[in-house]
Design a protein around this motif. Sequence first.
Motif, PDB file in Angstrom:
ATOM      1  N   GLN B 233       0.822  -1.506  -0.315  1.00 17.01           N
ATOM      2  CA  GLN B 233       0.015  -0.677  -0.075  1.00 17.01           C
ATOM      3  C   GLN B 233       0.889   1.466   0.252  1.00 17.01           C
ATOM      4  OE1 GLN B 233      -2.391   1.035   3.452  1.00 17.01           O
ATOM      5  NE2 GLN B 233      -4.016   1.112   2.606  1.00 17.01           N
ATOM      6  N   ARG B 234       2.070   0.765   0.267  1.00 17.25           N
ATOM      7  CA  ARG B 234       3.137   2.348   0.825  1.00 17.25           C
ATOM      8  C   ARG B 234       3.240   2.625  -0.790  1.00 17.25           C
ATOM      9  NH1 ARG B 234       5.181   4.420   5.735  1.00 17.25           N
ATOM     10  NH2 ARG B 234       6.532   5.171   4.932  1.00 17.25           N
ATOM     11  N   LEU B 235       3.439   1.536  -1.395  1.00 15.15           N
ATOM     12  CA  LEU B 235       4.495   2.060  -2.278  1.00 15.15           C
ATOM     13  C   LEU B 235       3.566   2.353  -3.149  1.00 15.15           C
ATOM     14  CD1 LEU B 235       7.138   1.501  -3.605  1.00 15.15           C
ATOM     15  CD2 LEU B 235       7.193  -1.165  -4.164  1.00 15.15           C
ATOM     16  N   GLY B 236       2.272   1.639  -3.331  1.00 17.41           N
ATOM     17  CA  GLY B 236       1.414   2.246  -4.074  1.00 17.41           C
ATOM     18  C   GLY B 236       1.264   1.685  -5.139  1.00 17.41           C
ATOM     19  N   LEU B 237       1.225   0.629  -5.469  1.00 16.16           N
ATOM     20  CA  LEU B 237       1.003  -0.751  -6.089  1.00 16.16           C
ATOM     21  C   LEU B 237      -0.275  -0.620  -6.750  1.00 16.16           C
ATOM     22  CD1 LEU B 237       3.559  -3.172  -4.842  1.00 16.16           C
ATOM     23  CD2 LEU B 237       4.223  -1.694  -7.251  1.00 16.16           C
ATOM     24  N   TYR B 238      -1.236  -0.191  -5.752  1.00 13.09           N
ATOM     25  CA  TYR B 238      -2.486  -0.379  -6.626  1.00 13.09           C
ATOM     26  C   TYR B 238      -2.838   0.514  -7.366  1.00 13.09           C
ATOM     27  CZ  TYR B 238      -2.931   3.108  -3.040  1.00 13.09           C
ATOM     28  OH  TYR B 238      -3.209   4.285  -2.140  1.00 13.09           O
ATOM     29  N   ARG B 239      -2.350   1.936  -7.249  1.00 15.60           N
ATOM     30  CA  ARG B 239      -2.141   2.579  -8.980  1.00 15.60           C
ATOM     31  C   ARG B 239      -1.779   1.708 -10.128  1.00 15.60           C
ATOM     32  NH1 ARG B 239      -0.082   6.208  -4.474  1.00 15.60           N
ATOM     33  NH2 ARG B 239       1.406   6.477  -5.723  1.00 15.60           N
ATOM     34  N   ALA B 240      -1.163   1.040  -9.851  1.00 14.83           N
ATOM     35  CA  ALA B 240      -0.549   0.282 -11.407  1.00 14.83           C
ATOM     36  C   ALA B 240      -1.186  -0.667 -11.904  1.00 14.83           C
ATOM     37  CB  ALA B 240       1.253   0.331 -11.767  1.00 14.83           C
ATOM     38  N   ALA B 241      -1.625  -1.653 -10.684  1.00 19.20           N
ATOM     39  CA  ALA B 241      -2.465  -2.738 -11.211  1.00 19.20           C
ATOM     40  C   ALA B 241      -3.244  -3.090 -10.483  1.00 19.20           C
ATOM     41  CB  ALA B 241      -1.782  -3.888 -11.653  1.00 19.20           C
ATOM     42  N   LYS B 242      -4.228  -3.810 -10.550  1.00 16.52           N
ATOM     43  CA  LYS B 242      -5.515  -3.743  -9.973  1.00 16.52           C
ATOM     44  C   LYS B 242      -5.575  -5.548  -9.513  1.00 16.52           C
ATOM     45  CE  LYS B 242      -6.570   0.334 -11.317  1.00 16.52           C
ATOM     46  NZ  LYS B 242      -6.010   0.759  -9.934  1.00 16.52           N
ATOM     47  N   HIS B 243      -5.186  -6.267 -10.038  1.00 14.51           N
ATOM     48  CA  HIS B 243      -5.561  -7.635  -9.161  1.00 14.51           C
ATOM     49  C   HIS B 243      -4.347  -8.088  -8.441  1.00 14.51           C
ATOM     50  CE1 HIS B 243      -8.216  -8.434 -12.607  1.00 14.51           C
ATOM     51  NE2 HIS B 243      -7.277  -8.205 -13.119  1.00 14.51           N
TER      52      HIS B 243
END
Lengths: 370, 370
Positions: B233-243
Motif C-alpha cells: 500500500q505504501r508503495l502505491g502498487l494498487y495504482r499500477a495494477a488491479k489484481h
Amino acid sequence: MLKTAFIRSLLFTLLVIAVVALTACGPEDNADSAVGVNSNKTYHWKMVTTWPPGFPVLQEGAERFAENVKAMSNGRIKIKVYAGGELIPALQTFDAVSQGTVEMGHGSAYYWAGKVPEAQFFSTVPFGMTPRGMNAWLYHGGGLELWREIYEPFHVVPFPLGNTGVQMGGWFNKEINSVDDLQGLKMRIPGLGGKVFAKAGGNPVLLAGSEVYTALERNTIDATEWIGPYHDQRLGLYRAAKHYYYPGWHEPGTVLELTVNKRAWDSLPADLKAIITHAAESENVLMLSEMEQKNLTALKEMRARSDIRIQRFPDDVLSRLAAMTEETLAEEATADPKFKRVYEAYEAFRQKDDAWTAISEKSYLAIEHD
Amino acid sequence: MLKTAFIRSLLFTLLVIAVVALTACGPEDNADSAVGVNSNKTYHWKMVTTWPPGFPVLQEGAERFAENVKAMSNGRIKIKVYAGGELIPALQTFDAVSQGTVEMGHGSAYYWAGKVPEAQFFSTVPFGMTPRGMNAWLYHGGGLELWREIYEPFHVVPFPLGNTGVQMGGWFNKEINSVDDLQGLKMRIPGLGGKVFAKAGGNPVLLAGSEVYTALERNTIDATEWIGPYHDQRLGLYRAAKHYYYPGWHEPGTVLELTVNKRAWDSLPADLKAIITHAAESENVLMLSEMEQKNLTALKEMRARSDIRIQRFPDDVLSRLAAMTEETLAEEATADPKFKRVYEAYEAFRQKDDAWTAISEKSYLAIEHD
C-alpha cells in the motif's frame, strides 16, 4: 629546602593520585543517582510458578528465562524459580506476586478467572486467536497496555512469556459424531471451554493435572483435554483412552504470563527493566518454538502406533461449539462490564486478524501438495 | 622529629589511600581477566542493512534492536545502524560483515544466494515453512547450528532477527486463471520463486525495490511481488495494477537475519553476548508481530476500495507451482552437494512440521464460523 620541596611535591602527587583514584570510581555513583536506584546492587528475587516441578517446556522455560536474565545482567539479578507447591500452592501465584510475598510469577491469566474474569482474554479463549494473532495484539495492537491496566489495581505488571500453540482437542473413550454424543459426557475441561461444553450438554469436571490420568483410566471421567502430543504422550493418556481428537477449539494458543510485583519492578534500574522485558519476549518465541518441535516429534511417534485413533471433530460439532462460544462470551459480557470492555477490544482486533489470516496463513496452509 | 614523624605518617596515609582507592576499582579488572576481555569497555559498533533508509518495520526493527541492546547494556554497546547505501551498497552487507569492515549486518539469507546457494533455506523457500515452523527448526530443531556451520567459513555468526510472515502473491495487470496465463508474463520475482516462475513459462525480471512501481506503472513489467498489504500500500502498487493475488507461495515467511563478524563477536564479554542473543530473539517476535498488525490494518483499508481486486490464485495454479518447486529444488540439489545437505535437513523437519500443522494450526483455521 630541596628535601622539604621534594616532600611537598610528593605529598601533592600522592594527594592528586588519591583524589583522582577515588573519583575515578565516581561514574557509577553518578549513574546511580541519575536513575534513583542502586545500579550496583545484586537483586535476589523469587519466582513461583503454576507448574509441577520439572514440568517440561513450561517450568523449564521459566528456569531458562531466569538463567538468561542472570547471564545478561552479569549476575546482578538472580531469580530463584520455585515450581507450584514448592513455596506456595500453584494457584496462589497471582496473589503472592500481588502481595509482594515473591517478586515474580509464571502461569497463565485464565487461572485467575475467579478474581479477574476478563483476564482470560490475555491467555486464550475458545475459537479465539492463535499465537500469531495474540502476539500481534499484545505487542502492537494495544493488548499489553490493556492487560497492564487490568492488573494495575493488583500491583502486578504482566508480560507475555511463552505460548503452548494450538492445543489438541483431547482424549475420548468413544467416538464423537455429533453434538448429541457430548450429552452427559464427563470431561475434564476447565474455564470458558468448560462453560461452552456445558452449554452443549456435557458435564465439565475440574481436576488437577496430577489426577487426570487415573480418573480417565478408571472411567471416573469419559474424556479429558490436556495440552498437545508431547505432554499428552508423557502423561500416558493413550493408555487410558483411544480417540485423540483435534483441533483444540477451546485453547487455540495459550499465552503464558510473567507477572512482576509493581513495587519490586519500580525498584529496578532501567537496564535491568530492559533486560527482563526483552528476556520475556525472547522466551516467548523460544518456548512456543520448543512446544512445536516437541509436538511434531511426539506426533510422529504416535502415528506409528496402531492403538491411537487421531481424529478430527466433525465440522458440525466444531461449528455448533463455535456458535455456543459466541453465546457464552456474550452472556459473560452482559453480566460484567469489565469483561465486556476487554471482550470488545479483543474482538475488534480478532476480526481484522481473521480477515488477514484468511488470505495469508489459512490460504497458504490450504494449498494441496502432492 | 615530631614534624618529620607527622609528615612520614601523612605520607604513609596518603599512600595507603592512593593504593586502596586504586585497587578499589579492582574487582572489575579481576572480572575482566576472568573473561579474558575488557568488560568495562564501551563498544562502538556499526550495523549495515539491506533496507532503504527509514524502511518501515524492517529498518525500524533493526534500529529498535540497537536501542534495546544499548538499554540492556546500560550503554556499554552502542550500535550505529546504517541503511543500505548509506555506508556501503545494500547487497554488500554480507561481505562487509565477513571482512570485518563493519561488526554487524541485517538482511535476509537469500540475498547471498549467488555466493552461498544453500543459505536460501535459512530465509524462505517457495511452498516451505511458515514463521512458526522456521522458528521451531532454527531454535530447537538443529537449524541454527547448521546455519552457523554454513556461515563459519565466512567468519559470520548468524541469528534470526525478524520475519515478514506469509507474504502476498503480488500485483498482476490481468487475471490468472490457469498456468497458461503465466506464459511470457514479465514479473519482478527474485530468487528460487523466480526460477519456479520461469519453469512455469514466465519471464522473471530482477528489479530493485525503488524501480518496481515505475516499471509496473509503465508496463515494462506485467506483474510484481513485493511484501504484504502494508508495504504494498505504501508503495502505491494498487495504482499500477488491479489484481492483487494471494497467497505468497514464493515467500511463506521470510526470516530476517542478524549477522555478526566472528572476530568482533569473540571480543565481547559473556554478558554482552547474552544481551545480543536474546535481543535478537526478542526482536524476532516483535517484528513479525508488527508486520501482522500493520498488514491486517492495511488490508482492511484496501478492502474498502472498489478498485482493488483481492483474489486467490486458482488451486490448479498453486498445485502446479508446488510441483515445479519440488523439481527446481531437486535440480539444484543434484548440482550442488552443499545445497543438497541443507535441503535434506530442512525437508526432514518440514515433513514432520507439515504433519503436525495439518492437525493443529491448519485444522483449527479451517473451522467454518458463522
